[in-house]
Design an enzyme around this catalytic site. Structure first.
Site, mmCIF file in Angstrom:
data_model
loop_
_atom_site.group_PDB
_atom_site.id
_atom_site.type_symbol
_atom_site.label_atom_id
_atom_site.label_comp_id
_atom_site.label_asym_id
_atom_site.label_seq_id
_atom_site.Cartn_x
_atom_site.Cartn_y
_atom_site.Cartn_z
ATOM 1 N N TYR A 153 -25.621 12.867 29.568
ATOM 2 C CA TYR A 153 -25.657 13.142 31.005
ATOM 3 C C TYR A 153 -24.234 13.373 31.468
ATOM 4 O O TYR A 153 -23.378 12.501 31.326
ATOM 5 C CB TYR A 153 -26.289 11.978 31.768
ATOM 6 C CG TYR A 153 -26.278 12.166 33.270
ATOM 7 C CD1 TYR A 153 -27.175 13.043 33.873
ATOM 8 C CD2 TYR A 153 -25.371 11.482 34.071
ATOM 9 C CE1 TYR A 153 -27.171 13.230 35.246
ATOM 10 C CE2 TYR A 153 -25.367 11.652 35.447
ATOM 11 C CZ TYR A 153 -26.262 12.527 36.032
ATOM 12 O OH TYR A 153 -26.249 12.719 37.386
ATOM 13 N N ASP A 258 -16.292 13.537 28.392
ATOM 14 C CA ASP A 258 -16.865 12.844 29.547
ATOM 15 C C ASP A 258 -16.780 11.352 29.249
ATOM 16 O O ASP A 258 -17.645 10.783 28.593
ATOM 17 C CB ASP A 258 -18.303 13.294 29.763
ATOM 18 C CG ASP A 258 -18.962 12.630 30.963
ATOM 19 O OD1 ASP A 258 -18.431 11.617 31.447
ATOM 20 O OD2 ASP A 258 -20.026 13.122 31.395
ATOM 21 N N LYS A 286 -16.946 5.437 37.109
ATOM 22 C CA LYS A 286 -17.561 4.129 36.884
ATOM 23 C C LYS A 286 -16.558 2.995 36.777
ATOM 24 O O LYS A 286 -16.053 2.509 37.779
ATOM 25 C CB LYS A 286 -18.490 4.194 35.679
ATOM 26 C CG LYS A 286 -19.740 5.070 35.890
ATOM 27 C CD LYS A 286 -20.749 4.874 34.801
ATOM 28 C CE LYS A 286 -21.908 5.868 34.913
ATOM 29 N NZ LYS A 286 -22.687 5.739 36.149
#
Length: 461
Positions: A153, A258, A286
Site C-alpha cells: 500500500y 516507501d 507514521k
C-alpha cells in the site's frame, strides 16, 4: 492508565457506548468514521490512551498493538513528546511563510540519519509524500509509467491505489498475472492514470525485469515497501532490493522506498540503513511523529531541487499545513528520544519474545501457522508456511484469524481484526504486557478453535 486487570480470562465487557457513539456519528458522518478501515466488529471508540494502553468510552481497557496502524512508536501521549508540543504551540502553530528554527532543525536531523536524504520536504501524510514522489519522478525522467508491487500500500491517490490490500481474486480464479493487473481498489479512479500503473510480484525480480523490458523507456518510478508490512509481514529475499536498485540504475528509473511504516520503527536510518540499499527518494510518515501528523519526502539533491520550493524548480510542491509546528515539534522530540534511549533494542527484544511465544502456542495447538514480523512488529497467521509472496498471504484462514482477534479483544488485548493485521510493539510496552498477551493468546486461540469445531453442528441444527 494501567493495563487490563485480567487478560487470561474472557472479560465481561459492554460496548454499548461505542455502538451508541457510532450511531450518533453516523447521522452526520458517512459510516460514522473518518477513514475507510476504522469501523470494525466489535466496535471500539477510544476515550483516552496512555503508553501501551487504550480505554474505550465504556471503560474497557486494552493493551494496544494496533498503535494507529503503526503511527504510535514511543507510546500513546508519550510525556516527553506531548510536553514538547505543548510548549511549542504556546508560541507558534502555523505561519505558512518562510521557515522556522524547528523546521530547519528537523530537516537537519533527517538528513543526518536517513542515508538517501540529501534534501527533504515536509507534508501531511505518507500518501502525499508518495504522490509527490510520483510527480517528481515523471518530471525528471520524462516518462509516465509507475511500477509498484501487489500487496504493498503506497497511498490513497490514483497512481498507486491498484492491486493493494483488498485485491483478492474471485473465488477459484487462482492468482494470475492478467487478473492482478486489471483489478483496482476504488471506484472513481481516473482510468488513464490506472493504465499507467504496472503491478509486479514482490520478491520476484524476473517479474520486474519483464515489466520494465515490456515497457522499455516508459517506466518513471519503481516504488516499494522495503518490507511488505501491508500483507502481514513479508521480508525481502536476499538480493531483491539490491536487484531493484540495479534495474533502476540500468534503465534510468527513479527508485523510491516507501518507508512510511519501516522508517524510524526499525531504526533511525530506516530499513534502507539495515539493508544497505540506498533509494533515490524515500517517503516517511507514521512513526516520524509518533502519533502527531507529519510526513516527509527526501532524497537526492538534484531530484529534490526540481520542486518549486527552489527558485528554478518546475515541479509543484505546496500545502498550507506543511511543517506545522505540532508535527515538527513532535518529530524532533521523538528523534531525540530515539537518539538517547534504547528504544529499538527494547522493541526488538520484546518482538522476539512475542514471536517466540506465539510460535510455541501455535505449535502446541497443532494448526497450520506462520509467525512473522520484524523488530517490534509481529503477526500470527493461520496458513501453511512459507509466507514469502502475496499469493502466500492470500492463503491465510481469514475466518479463524478474525475469530481469534475478536477473542483477544474480549480478553483485553487489541489487535485490529482485519486481514492485514500487523501488530506494533511500542517503547511503552513491557515484559509484563507480553506475558499477559501470550496468556490471553493461548485462551483466545483455544476459544477460536472451539468455536470453529462447533460450527458444522451449529449449522446442521
Amino acid at each position: 492508565m494501567t493495563a487490563p486487570v485480567t487478560t487470561s480470562e474472557q472479560q465481561e465487557m459492554s460496548m454499548a457506548g461505542s455502538r451508541a457513539l457510532l450511531g450518533r456519528a453516523s447521522q452526520v458522518v458517512p459510516g460514522g468514521v473518518h477513514s475507510g478501515r476504522r469501523k470494525l466488529e466489535p466496535p471500539l471508540c477510544v476515550r483516552r490512551a496512555s503508553g501501551a494502553y487504550v480505554e474505550d468510552i465504556d471503560g474497557n481497557s486494552f493493551i494496544d498493538y494496533h498503535a494507529a496502524y503503526g503511527a504510535i512508536l514511543l507510546g500513546h501521549s508519550y510525556p516527553r513528546v506531548v510536553e514538547r508540543v505543548a510548549q511549542a504551540i504556546r508560541e507558534r502553530v502555523l505561519f505558512a511563510v518562510g521557515t522556522t528554527e524547528s523546521e530547519a532543525a528537523l530537516a537537519e536531523k533527517l538528513v543526518q540519519h536517513i542515508p538517501s536524504f540529501e534534501r527533504v520536504l515536509f507534508c501531511g501524510s505518507g500518501s502525499e509524500a508518495s504522490m509527490y514522489a510520483v510527480r517528481l519522478a515523471r518530471a525528471v525522467t520524462g516518462r509516465q509509467k509507475v511500477l509498484k508491487f501487489q500487496g504493498c500500500y503506497n497511498g490513497f491517490h490514483d497512481y498507486v491505489l491498484r492491486g493493494d490490500l483488498t485485491n483478492r481474486p474471485t473465488q477459484g480464479s487462482g492468482i494470475e498475472a492478467s487478473a492482478n493487473l486489471v483489478r483496482y481498489d476504488s471506484a472513481g479512479i481516473f482510468m488513464p492514470a490506472l493504465a499507467e500503473t504496472l503491478v509486479c510480484r514482490y520478491n520476484d525480480l524476473d517479474d520486474v525485469t519483464r515489466a520494465v523490458d515490456d515497457n522499455h523507456g516508459q517506466v518513471a518510478i519503481v516504488i516499494v515497501e522495503p518490507i511488505m508490512h501491508n500483507s502481514m509481514t513479508i521480508v525481502p529475499k536476499p538480493g531483491f532490493l539490491e536487484g531493484l536498485r540495479a534495474i533502476c540504475d540500468r534503465d534510468g528509473i527513479v527508485l523510491v522506498f516507501d518507508e512510511v511504516i519501516t522508517g524510524f520503527r526499525h531504526g533511525l536510518g530506516g530499513y534502507q540503513a539495515i539493508a544497505n540499499v540506498t533509494p533515490d527518494l524515500t517517503c516517511l510518515g507514521k512513526a516520524l511523529g509518533t502519533g502527531f501528523p507529519i510526513a516527509a519526502l527526501g532524497g537526492r539533491r538534484d531530484l529534490m531541487e526540481r520542486f518549486t520550493t527552489t527558485d528554478e524548480g518546475d515541479v509543484w510542491y505546496g500545502g498550507s499545513y506543511n511543517a506545522n509546528e505540532v508535527g515538527v515539534s513532535a518529530a524532533l522530540a521523538n528523534i531525540e528520544v530515539l537518539e538517547t534511549e534504547p528504544v529499538h533494542e527494547h522493541m526488538y527484544r520484546l518482538g522476539d519474545r512475542m514471536r517466540n511465544g506465539l510460535q510455541r502456542l501455535a505449535e502446541e495447538a497443532g494448526i497450520p501457522h506462520v509467525v512473522v514480523g520484524f523488530g517490534g512488529i509481529f503477526v500470527m497467521g493461520f496458513l501453511e508456511p512459507p509466507l514469502e509472496t502475496y499469493e502466500d498471504y492470500l492463503r491465510n484462514d481469514l475466518d479463524l484469524f478474525l475469530t481469534y482477534r475478536r477473542e483477544l479483544i474480549k480478553r483485553g488485548i487489541f489487535e485490529m481484526p482485519e486481514n492485514v493485521g500487523r501488530n506494533h510493539i511500542s517503547y511503552s510496552h513491557t515484559d509484563a504486557d507480553v506475558d499477559r498477551t501470550l496468556e490471553a493468546a493461548r485462551q483466545a486461540l483455544r476459544a477460536a478453535l472451539d468455536r470453529r469445531s462447533r460450527q458444522p453442528s451449529e449449522r446442521s441444527s
